[in-house]
Structures are given as structure tokens and as C-alpha cells.
Write a protein that holds these residues in place. Structure first.
Motif, PDB file in Angstrom:
ATOM      1  N   LYS A  31       0.835  -1.209   0.000  1.00  9.53           N
ATOM      2  CA  LYS A  31       0.000   0.000   0.000  1.00  9.53           C
ATOM      3  C   LYS A  31       0.867   1.256   0.000  1.00  9.53           C
ATOM      4  N   ALA A  32       1.970   1.184  -0.707  1.00 10.33           N
ATOM      5  CA  ALA A  32       2.923   2.294  -0.760  1.00 10.33           C
ATOM      6  C   ALA A  32       2.523   3.301  -1.830  1.00 10.33           C
ATOM      7  N   THR A  33       2.924   4.538  -1.622  1.00 14.47           N
ATOM      8  CA  THR A  33       2.736   5.576  -2.638  1.00 14.47           C
ATOM      9  C   THR A  33       4.062   5.974  -3.271  1.00 14.47           C
ATOM     10  N   ARG A  34       5.160   5.391  -2.748  1.00 14.70           N
ATOM     11  CA  ARG A  34       6.484   5.716  -3.267  1.00 14.70           C
ATOM     12  C   ARG A  34       7.395   4.508  -3.108  1.00 14.70           C
ATOM     13  N   ALA A  35       8.256   4.332  -4.104  1.00 11.98           N
ATOM     14  CA  ALA A  35       9.289   3.296  -4.027  1.00 11.98           C
ATOM     15  C   ALA A  35      10.584   3.876  -4.576  1.00 11.98           C
TER      16      ALA A  35
END
Length: 99
Positions: A31-35
Motif C-alpha cells: 500500500k505504498a505511494t512511493r518506491a
């Protein structure tokens, strides 16, 4: 660059498979918005780091994908490290020798 010249084909194949699995896990579970992805070839080692700002690594649950990443590293004489930074998210570091 160094990745093209210093990384043996077999190791490069493992690197791409590990990156695909890490990103797949991130998309499906974190559920990440950035990697952030970084690859370094230095001092005789190849290191892949994938960091995200998601929910972190659960204490329970299936680990078959992560176990596969660890097995790939160990077969090449390396290691997989998973951490959950205090700021949240997860950090995966996959590192193997180049020679």
C-alpha cells in the motif's frame, strides 16, 4: 556502465528476478505511494536496495516470495536483509559478490 561491464550474466538474471519480485510484493501488499530503487556495483559486490513508504513487513503471513529472494542471494554467496525503518515502510537489501 559498471552494471553492464562488471555484472556476470547469471548474476544479472538473478538481479532482474529479485527486482521484479520485490516490486510485485510492493504493489500487491505494501500500500505504498512511493518506491525507491538503487543498484550499486562496487568493491566486488552487487547490491540492490528497494525502499517504500508502505505498511511495512507484517510479522505473520506468507513468506514464499521473500524466501525465494533469500535463496537466490544465498546460492550466489550473498544475503537478503529486510528491515522496517522507524519512519515506516520497508527496506529490502539484496547483496551478492560479483566474483
Amino acid at each position: 556502465g559498471r552494471l553492464d561491464n562488471d555484472v556476470p550474466a547469471q548474476v544479472a538474471e538473478h538481479l532482474l528476478a529479485v527486482l521484479r519480485e520485490a516490486l510485485s510484493n510492493l504493489v500487491r501488499h505494501a500500500k505504498a505511494t512511493r518506491a525507491d530503487v538503487a543498484v550499486h556495483a562496487a568493491d566486488g559486490r552487487l547490491t540492490l536496495v528497494v525502499e517504500d513508504n508502505g505498511v511495512g513487513i507484517p510479522a505473520e503471513g506468507r513468506r514464499s516470495g521473500l524466501r525465494n529472494l533469500a535463496d537466490r542471494a544465498e546460492r550466489l554467496g550473498g544475503a537478503l536483509t529486510l528491515t522496517s525503518p522507524q519512519a515506516g515502510g520497508a527496506r529490502l537489501e539484496w547483496s551478492v559478490p560479483l566474483g
